[in-house]
Scaffold this motif. Structure first.
Motif, PDB file in Angstrom:
ATOM      1  N   UNK A  35       0.811  -1.352   0.058  1.00 25.86           N
ATOM      2  CA  UNK A  35      -0.123  -0.044   0.040  1.00 25.86           C
ATOM      3  C   UNK A  35       0.915   1.138  -0.035  1.00 25.86           C
ATOM      4  N   UNK A  36       0.658   2.346  -0.861  1.00 28.10           N
ATOM      5  CA  UNK A  36       1.325   3.544  -0.848  1.00 28.10           C
ATOM      6  C   UNK A  36       0.467   4.672  -1.032  1.00 28.10           C
ATOM      7  N   UNK A  37       0.731   5.926  -0.522  1.00 26.26           N
ATOM      8  CA  UNK A  37      -0.048   7.026  -0.699  1.00 26.26           C
ATOM      9  C   UNK A  37       0.336   7.605  -2.144  1.00 26.26           C
ATOM     10  N   UNK A  38      -0.809   7.755  -3.063  1.00 33.70           N
ATOM     11  CA  UNK A  38      -0.629   8.459  -4.356  1.00 33.70           C
ATOM     12  C   UNK A  38      -1.368   9.752  -4.503  1.00 33.70           C
ATOM     13  N   UNK A  39      -2.451   9.950  -3.679  1.00 32.85           N
ATOM     14  CA  UNK A  39      -3.244  11.300  -3.682  1.00 32.85           C
ATOM     15  C   UNK A  39      -3.714  11.581  -2.359  1.00 32.85           C
ATOM     16  N   UNK A  40      -3.640  12.817  -2.292  1.00 31.12           N
ATOM     17  CA  UNK A  40      -4.110  13.412  -0.914  1.00 31.12           C
ATOM     18  C   UNK A  40      -5.024  14.673  -1.329  1.00 31.12           C
ATOM     19  N   UNK A  41      -6.202  14.826  -0.962  1.00 28.07           N
ATOM     20  CA  UNK A  41      -7.235  16.174  -1.238  1.00 28.07           C
ATOM     21  C   UNK A  41      -6.947  17.097  -0.165  1.00 28.07           C
ATOM     22  N   UNK A  42      -7.297  18.201  -0.570  1.00 25.66           N
ATOM     23  CA  UNK A  42      -7.502  19.448   0.215  1.00 25.66           C
ATOM     24  C   UNK A  42      -8.642  19.966  -0.339  1.00 25.66           C
ATOM     25  N   UNK A  43      -9.600  20.470   0.580  1.00 30.78           N
ATOM     26  CA  UNK A  43     -10.831  21.186   0.236  1.00 30.78           C
ATOM     27  C   UNK A  43     -10.581  22.447  -0.311  1.00 30.78           C
ATOM     28  N   UNK A  44     -11.127  22.924  -1.326  1.00 27.23           N
ATOM     29  CA  UNK A  44     -11.046  24.606  -1.837  1.00 27.23           C
ATOM     30  C   UNK A  44     -12.471  25.147  -2.232  1.00 27.23           C
ATOM     31  N   UNK A  45     -12.549  26.202  -2.146  1.00 25.14           N
ATOM     32  CA  UNK A  45     -13.831  26.520  -2.574  1.00 25.14           C
ATOM     33  C   UNK A  45     -13.914  27.453  -3.834  1.00 25.14           C
ATOM     34  N   UNK A  46     -12.845  27.501  -4.511  1.00 28.53           N
ATOM     35  CA  UNK A  46     -12.652  27.981  -5.696  1.00 28.53           C
ATOM     36  C   UNK A  46     -11.220  27.435  -6.266  1.00 28.53           C
ATOM     37  N   UNK A  47     -11.828  26.497  -7.322  1.00 27.58           N
ATOM     38  CA  UNK A  47     -10.384  25.846  -7.761  1.00 27.58           C
ATOM     39  C   UNK A  47      -9.621  26.577  -8.620  1.00 27.58           C
ATOM     40  N   UNK A  48     -10.272  27.505  -9.329  1.00 28.23           N
ATOM     41  CA  UNK A  48      -8.998  28.314 -10.308  1.00 28.23           C
ATOM     42  C   UNK A  48      -8.374  29.179  -9.260  1.00 28.23           C
ATOM     43  N   UNK A  49      -8.910  29.847  -8.243  1.00 30.40           N
ATOM     44  CA  UNK A  49      -8.376  30.551  -7.385  1.00 30.40           C
ATOM     45  C   UNK A  49      -7.248  29.833  -6.726  1.00 30.40           C
ATOM     46  N   UNK A  50      -7.438  28.350  -6.303  1.00 26.98           N
ATOM     47  CA  UNK A  50      -6.511  27.828  -5.757  1.00 26.98           C
ATOM     48  C   UNK A  50      -5.667  27.356  -6.697  1.00 26.98           C
ATOM     49  N   UNK A  51      -5.814  26.862  -7.665  1.00 27.39           N
ATOM     50  CA  UNK A  51      -4.877  26.725  -8.842  1.00 27.39           C
ATOM     51  C   UNK A  51      -3.745  27.623  -8.889  1.00 27.39           C
ATOM     52  N   UNK A  52      -4.220  28.979  -9.045  1.00 29.17           N
ATOM     53  CA  UNK A  52      -3.401  30.132  -9.072  1.00 29.17           C
ATOM     54  C   UNK A  52      -2.554  30.100  -7.929  1.00 29.17           C
ATOM     55  N   UNK A  53      -2.955  30.006  -6.712  1.00 29.50           N
ATOM     56  CA  UNK A  53      -2.393  30.284  -5.235  1.00 29.50           C
ATOM     57  C   UNK A  53      -1.262  28.822  -5.217  1.00 29.50           C
ATOM     58  N   UNK A  54      -1.719  27.890  -5.509  1.00 24.03           N
ATOM     59  CA  UNK A  54      -0.582  26.681  -5.152  1.00 24.03           C
ATOM     60  C   UNK A  54       0.369  26.712  -6.379  1.00 24.03           C
ATOM     61  N   UNK A  55       0.054  27.397  -7.743  1.00 25.40           N
ATOM     62  CA  UNK A  55       1.172  27.205  -8.652  1.00 25.40           C
ATOM     63  C   UNK A  55       1.936  28.330  -8.688  1.00 25.40           C
TER      64      UNK A  55
END
Length: 131
Positions: free
Chosen positions: A1-21
């Protein structure tokens, strides 16, 4: 077993994409449209492009318990998740210059140094350096 994906809740995917990138420096791994205008949007670290993916999950917009949990963590000042860094002080300085708001400045506690910032998408995020 291994970890491949972790999720984080965001209210605005586009805003989150901009911040995280643009501010945190993650890169897009997958970006596929889903129903309702949502996306399967995952990011990876530049340093570990084959490592675990971070899913920018729009759950708070569609699942009230997720929103309640996210709000409670923010109100209490608890981080939703943690990212390891080589040097908390230098990351703090870099991110502060990018207008990232910290609720806890670099603080040493035992064998780690940490800081906590707001990701502008409903979460406190902790960065940690092992000393």
């Amino acid at each position: 077993m291994r970890i491949t994906l972790i999720s984080i809740p965001v209210r605005d995917q586009e805003k989150a994409l901009k911040f995280y990138t643009e501010k945190l420096g993650f890169i897009i791994k997958k970006d596929a449209p889903l129903e309702g205008g949502n996306r399967w949007l995952t990011l990876v670290s530049k340093e570990a492009q084959d490592g675990p993916e971070l899913l920018l999950e729009p759950a708070p917009n569609h699942f009230e318990p997720c929103k309640v949990f996210q709000d409670a963590l923010m109100e209490a000042g608890f981080p939703y998740t943690q990212f390891d860094v080589d040097n908390v002080d230098s990351e703090y300085e870099r991110l502060t210059k990018l207008d990232v708001k910290f609720s806890i400045t670099p603080t040493k506690m035992g064998t780690v140094k940490f800081a906590v910032f707001n990701d502008t998408c409903g979460n406190n995020i902790q960065i940690v350096e092992n000393l």
